[in-house]
Each structure stands twice: as C-alpha cells, then as structure tokens.
Design a protein around this motif. Structure first.
Motif, PDB file in Angstrom:
ATOM      1  N   UNK A 190      19.858   2.078 -18.180  1.00 50.94           N
ATOM      2  CA  UNK A 190      19.100   2.936 -17.273  1.00 50.94           C
ATOM      3  C   UNK A 190      18.393   2.071 -16.228  1.00 50.94           C
ATOM      4  N   UNK A 191      17.747   2.704 -15.279  1.00 49.61           N
ATOM      5  CA  UNK A 191      17.079   1.947 -14.207  1.00 49.61           C
ATOM      6  C   UNK A 191      15.929   1.103 -14.726  1.00 49.61           C
ATOM      7  N   UNK A 192      15.354   1.482 -15.847  1.00 44.08           N
ATOM      8  CA  UNK A 192      14.318   0.671 -16.486  1.00 44.08           C
ATOM      9  C   UNK A 192      14.270   1.022 -17.970  1.00 44.08           C
ATOM     10  N   UNK A 193      13.687   0.116 -18.747  1.00 43.32           N
ATOM     11  CA  UNK A 193      13.524   0.363 -20.177  1.00 43.32           C
ATOM     12  C   UNK A 193      14.734  -0.070 -20.985  1.00 43.32           C
ATOM     13  N   UNK A 194      14.678   0.221 -22.290  1.00 42.96           N
ATOM     14  CA  UNK A 194      15.783  -0.084 -23.180  1.00 42.96           C
ATOM     15  C   UNK A 194      15.801  -1.504 -23.695  1.00 42.96           C
ATOM     16  N   UNK A 195      14.645  -2.191 -23.717  1.00 38.52           N
ATOM     17  CA  UNK A 195      14.592  -3.551 -24.247  1.00 38.52           C
ATOM     18  C   UNK A 195      14.822  -3.550 -25.756  1.00 38.52           C
ATOM     19  N   UNK A 196      15.091  -4.725 -26.306  1.00 35.06           N
ATOM     20  CA  UNK A 196      15.179  -4.918 -27.754  1.00 35.06           C
ATOM     21  C   UNK A 196      14.309  -6.102 -28.140  1.00 35.06           C
ATOM     22  N   UNK A 197      13.652  -5.991 -29.280  1.00 38.88           N
ATOM     23  CA  UNK A 197      12.803  -7.056 -29.794  1.00 38.88           C
ATOM     24  C   UNK A 197      13.392  -7.606 -31.087  1.00 38.88           C
ATOM     25  N   UNK A 198      13.196  -8.902 -31.309  1.00 32.39           N
ATOM     26  CA  UNK A 198      13.549  -9.545 -32.570  1.00 32.39           C
ATOM     27  C   UNK A 198      12.333 -10.282 -33.099  1.00 32.39           C
ATOM     28  N   UNK A 199      12.239 -10.378 -34.397  1.00 29.66           N
ATOM     29  CA  UNK A 199      11.138 -11.083 -35.054  1.00 29.66           C
ATOM     30  C   UNK A 199      11.719 -12.048 -36.076  1.00 29.66           C
ATOM     31  N   UNK A 200      11.138 -13.223 -36.185  1.00 25.86           N
ATOM     32  CA  UNK A 200      11.651 -14.259 -37.081  1.00 25.86           C
ATOM     33  C   UNK A 200      11.146 -14.073 -38.506  1.00 25.86           C
ATOM     34  N   UNK A 217      20.372  -7.208 -19.242  1.00 23.86           N
ATOM     35  CA  UNK A 217      21.150  -6.964 -18.041  1.00 23.86           C
ATOM     36  C   UNK A 217      22.503  -6.447 -18.507  1.00 23.86           C
ATOM     37  N   UNK A 218      23.175  -5.662 -17.684  1.00 27.60           N
ATOM     38  CA  UNK A 218      24.478  -5.157 -18.092  1.00 27.60           C
ATOM     39  C   UNK A 218      25.432  -6.317 -18.383  1.00 27.60           C
ATOM     40  N   UNK A 219      26.224  -6.168 -19.446  1.00 22.54           N
ATOM     41  CA  UNK A 219      27.178  -7.167 -19.930  1.00 22.54           C
ATOM     42  C   UNK A 219      26.502  -8.383 -20.561  1.00 22.54           C
ATOM     43  N   UNK A 220      25.316  -8.162 -21.114  1.00 19.97           N
ATOM     44  CA  UNK A 220      24.659  -9.173 -21.943  1.00 19.97           C
ATOM     45  C   UNK A 220      25.063  -8.948 -23.393  1.00 19.97           C
ATOM     46  N   UNK A 221      25.256 -10.035 -24.118  1.00 18.06           N
ATOM     47  CA  UNK A 221      25.532  -9.983 -25.555  1.00 18.06           C
ATOM     48  C   UNK A 221      24.409 -10.707 -26.289  1.00 18.06           C
ATOM     49  N   UNK A 222      23.882 -10.074 -27.308  1.00 20.87           N
ATOM     50  CA  UNK A 222      22.938 -10.707 -28.226  1.00 20.87           C
ATOM     51  C   UNK A 222      23.659 -10.972 -29.539  1.00 20.87           C
ATOM     52  N   UNK A 223      23.513 -12.178 -30.052  1.00 25.56           N
ATOM     53  CA  UNK A 223      24.097 -12.562 -31.337  1.00 25.56           C
ATOM     54  C   UNK A 223      22.935 -12.940 -32.241  1.00 25.56           C
ATOM     55  N   UNK A 224      22.739 -12.191 -33.318  1.00 21.68           N
ATOM     56  CA  UNK A 224      21.585 -12.483 -34.167  1.00 21.68           C
ATOM     57  C   UNK A 224      21.970 -12.547 -35.635  1.00 21.68           C
ATOM     58  N   UNK A 225      21.055 -13.102 -36.409  1.00 15.33           N
ATOM     59  CA  UNK A 225      21.251 -13.278 -37.842  1.00 15.33           C
ATOM     60  C   UNK A 225      20.400 -12.255 -38.573  1.00 15.33           C
ATOM     61  N   UNK A 226      21.055 -11.283 -39.197  1.00 22.93           N
ATOM     62  CA  UNK A 226      20.338 -10.234 -39.913  1.00 22.93           C
ATOM     63  C   UNK A 226      19.666 -10.737 -41.183  1.00 22.93           C
ATOM     64  N   UNK A 227      19.945 -11.964 -41.576  1.00 20.48           N
ATOM     65  CA  UNK A 227      19.365 -12.516 -42.794  1.00 20.48           C
ATOM     66  C   UNK A 227      18.022 -13.182 -42.542  1.00 20.48           C
ATOM     67  N   UNK A 228      17.752 -13.530 -41.296  1.00 16.29           N
ATOM     68  CA  UNK A 228      16.521 -14.264 -40.995  1.00 16.29           C
ATOM     69  C   UNK A 228      15.727 -13.630 -39.856  1.00 16.29           C
ATOM     70  N   UNK A 229      16.129 -12.451 -39.404  1.00 13.71           N
ATOM     71  CA  UNK A 229      15.395 -11.754 -38.345  1.00 13.71           C
ATOM     72  C   UNK A 229      15.291 -10.269 -38.665  1.00 13.71           C
ATOM     73  N   UNK A 230      14.362  -9.620 -37.973  1.00 15.11           N
ATOM     74  CA  UNK A 230      14.266  -8.169 -37.896  1.00 15.11           C
ATOM     75  C   UNK A 230      14.433  -7.814 -36.424  1.00 15.11           C
ATOM     76  N   UNK A 231      14.872  -6.598 -36.111  1.00 11.64           N
ATOM     77  CA  UNK A 231      14.955  -6.203 -34.712  1.00 11.64           C
ATOM     78  C   UNK A 231      14.481  -4.763 -34.543  1.00 11.64           C
ATOM     79  N   UNK A 232      14.219  -4.418 -33.280  1.00 13.68           N
ATOM     80  CA  UNK A 232      13.562  -3.152 -32.981  1.00 13.68           C
ATOM     81  C   UNK A 232      13.992  -2.714 -31.584  1.00 13.68           C
ATOM     82  N   UNK A 233      14.811  -1.679 -31.499  1.00 15.39           N
ATOM     83  CA  UNK A 233      15.249  -1.141 -30.208  1.00 15.39           C
ATOM     84  C   UNK A 233      14.167  -0.225 -29.652  1.00 15.39           C
ATOM     85  N   UNK A 234      13.812  -0.419 -28.377  1.00 18.87           N
ATOM     86  CA  UNK A 234      12.714   0.330 -27.772  1.00 18.87           C
ATOM     87  C   UNK A 234      13.272   1.557 -27.042  1.00 18.87           C
TER      88      UNK A 234
END
Length: 373
Positions: free
Chosen positions: A191-201, A305-322
């Motif tokens: 969208x024109x704004x918003x839609x961030x994602x957060x990760x926590x260690x 940004x469009x066409x960004x890829x996030x690669x994360x480890x579900x064993x050592x992080x938590x995430x939160x889609x806004x």
C-alpha cells in the motif's frame, strides 16, 4: 524416520503437473482478486524427523556471501542484517550455507530488489529443510507449500478492529513436532504506507533476563497449540487437512548451529507452562510476553519496499506483522517455510552474550560493517 512425507509426494505430482501447466504470477493474480484454493484433501499426520542444518557447513567469515555483496548493513546491534547486490535465486551451494549460518547468528537478513519468483523460492527453500504444508490455510493452485499474504480494503477487519499488536508476536507453526526453521517471505505489492514487519531476538530476550530468572525458566516446557487456527478454518467452512495438535517444547531452546540459548514462548501460540498451576503459568507467560513486546532494544522493524525478501530464523526470533494498512491498499507476498529440528534445550549451551565477539570487516566496495559471532 522420513521427513515431511506429504511434501515429497506432492513434489512428485507437481513436477509432472508443471510440465503441462503455465506457471502462476502471484502478483498479477493478487491485483485481480482472491485466488487461493482450499482443497478438501486430507494429509497424513506429520512425524518427527532428524534435521541437519546447512548452517553447519557455513563459513564463519561468510566469504562467499559477503564477497558477492555490494554492501552489507547491520540493521541493529542485536538483530538484522541487510545485504545488497545479491540475488537469492542465483545463490551457490556455499552461499546458501553461509546464509543459513548468518541468519542463525543475526536472526533476520533482508534482501531488496529481488527477482526470485515463487517457484524458485520453493526450490531454494528445500535446501534448508522439508517444506511445511499448512493444514488449514489456502494456497495458490498447485503450490500447497506456499503461504500467501493478501490483505486489502476488502479483507475482513473484524479481528483487527480492537487487536493489540502486543499480542501479535509469534513464531510460525511452533505447535508442530518439527516447527519452522529458516523462513523466506517476499513482499511484491505494498500500500502507499504501512505494512511494516517487526522481528525480536530470542537470544537477546534471554540475555536481558536476570541470571536468577534464567535459571528458573531453563528446563521448563510449554504447550503450543494449533487448535485456534483449526477452529478458525472450521468456522469459515473449510477443511482441516490434519488433526489439530498441541505440542510441548522447551521454554528456552538451544539453537543447533550457534549453540546459543533463545527464549521461545510467544503470545501467538504458547498456552501454558507444564507443571505450573494456571495462576503461576499465566503470571510467568504474561511477564515473558511483555518482556518480548517491550524489548525495543532487541527488535528491528522493516519498512518494506516492493520485491524485498526477508529471511529469518523461527528458532531464535519472534515476528509481528503490523496491520495498519487495511483501509489504505493491497499488501501481497508469499512465504516458504522449511521445517527445522525438534526443539531441545542443552543445559551445557551458552547464551549469545557469553560467546559473541564483534568483528570489524571491510566489504568488497570498501564499506565498513560489523557483525556478531
């Protein structure tokens, strides 16, 4: 014991089917409307399997990966690295292994301007473990391993009207015997704004607890439930393709590659601590959930940004889609979810703070960057 057997069977069928079927362009489909299918297929129950992580083959210096990059940026001290100049669908075997090690250490790695499509993403994911097939969610036709993110003004906003994102922290499918390991998400429409994602260690979340509290929670186990997701599918009139389960996993788990301890409970799926009364369990979990949500010093927030890829480890992080964009516009992408090992706690393992050393390195273009080992 065989890995995700249903995934192997589906792969064989897909290899034949795709020879006679035009490949889907998910971005184009998303702009035309809803395109997921919800088959009534029943899947066999998943069984536990032994997982060998490719991060064990990674180079501690990540030379194959960092050497190919034009820039490497450390997002925050505790979590997150951004790599420029590398295309994920072109990674060599050693670069994949180096990526697995880097993600194990840094929690999440970001790649912008990625050309990888969903079929290439599915093949890349297989390097890191058997691909999880969700028992409740819809998927693109012929791509059961693909989890789609598709929200816009026409999405049902009932759940989010009074939803507190403090409760949005989670790992993916932690109720499985072999939960998610390394995970890929590509966002191709925003969208024109918003839609961030957060990760926590999870590493830093553990390290921020006092030694006395660390000692108390080490060795405890918690129940993670898949029943809520299944019940949601049932209410929507959809098939639950495997029997819903609850699984017991350690509250503090040891990462198989780094050997570091990580806190591993979250409000999304963790329901109770084994062996404690309800009042005791609720009090401990409520404290830990608030500890994760309030840990701004060990979180990273990605402005996609469009066409960004996030690669994360579900064993050592938590995430939160806004979900702040539902009245703004379409946010769409796809996720591939390889499974990892059965979670375990090694009492002889150490925390990241006990073992980490900061190294200062020059990148290929002379850029300076730091990373933690």
């Amino acid at each position: 014991m065989p890995p995700n057997t249903e995934s192997v069977q589906v792969d064989a069928v897909q290899d034949v089917t795709e020879q006679f079927q035009k490949k889907l362009n998910l971005r184009e489909l998303a702009h035309k409307g809803r395109y997921l299918v919800y088959p009534e297929t029943k899947y066999p129950e998943l069984v536990a399997f032994e997982h060998t992580d490719p991060g064990h083959k990674g180079d501690p210096e990540k030379k194959s990966l960092f050497g190919a990059a034009t820039r490497v940026i450390e997002s925050t001290p505790h979590i997150g690295t951004e790599i420029h100049g590398v295309q994920l669908h072109q990674l060599t075997e050693q670069q994949k292994n180096d990526l697995a090690l880097l993600v194990a250490e840094r929690g999440v790695v970001f790649f912008r301007k990625q050309e990888i499509d969903v079929y290439q993403g599915r093949e890349l994911g297989k390097h890191f473990g058997p691909l999880h097939i969700h028992q409740n969610f819809g998927h693109p036709e012929g791509l059961p391993e693909v989890h789609v993110i598709h929200f816009d003004e026409d999405s049902d906003q009932t759940h989010f009207k009074y939803f507190s994102h403090q409760d949005g922290w989670h790992n993916d499918v932690p109720y499985e015997l072999n939960p998610a390991g390394l995970t890929f998400l590509k966002i191709d429409t925003l969208p024109s704004s918003g839609g961030d994602t957060m990760w926590s260690s999870g590493y830093a979340a553990y390290d921020k607890l006092t030694p006395a509290f660390q000692k108390f929670i080490e060795g405890l186990e918690a129940v993670h439930s898949g029943f809520e997701q299944a019940n949601s599918a049932i209410r929507a009139g959809r098939t639950v393709r495997r029997t819903p389960i609850e699984t017991v996993h350690p509250v503090v788990r040891t990462h198989p590659v780094t050997g570091w301890k990580a806190l591993w409970v979250q409000p999304g799926f963790t329901r109770r601590i084994v062996g404690l009364s309800k009042r005791e369990s609720d009090a401990i979990l409520d404290f830990l959930f608030q500890h994760i949500a309030g840990g701004h010093d060990f979180q990273v927030r990605l402005k996609w940004e469009e066409d960004t890829v996030a690669v994360w480890d579900n064993r050592s992080t938590f995430h939160n889609a806004i979900f702040d964009y539902l009245d703004v516009g379409l946010r769409h992408g796809w996720r591939i979810t390889p499974q990892g090992e059965v979670p375990y706690f090694d009492p002889n393992s150490k925390s990241k703070a006990e073992t980490s050393v900061r190294r200062h390195t020059k990148g290929p273009q002379g850029d300076s960057y730091n990373y933690l080992l």
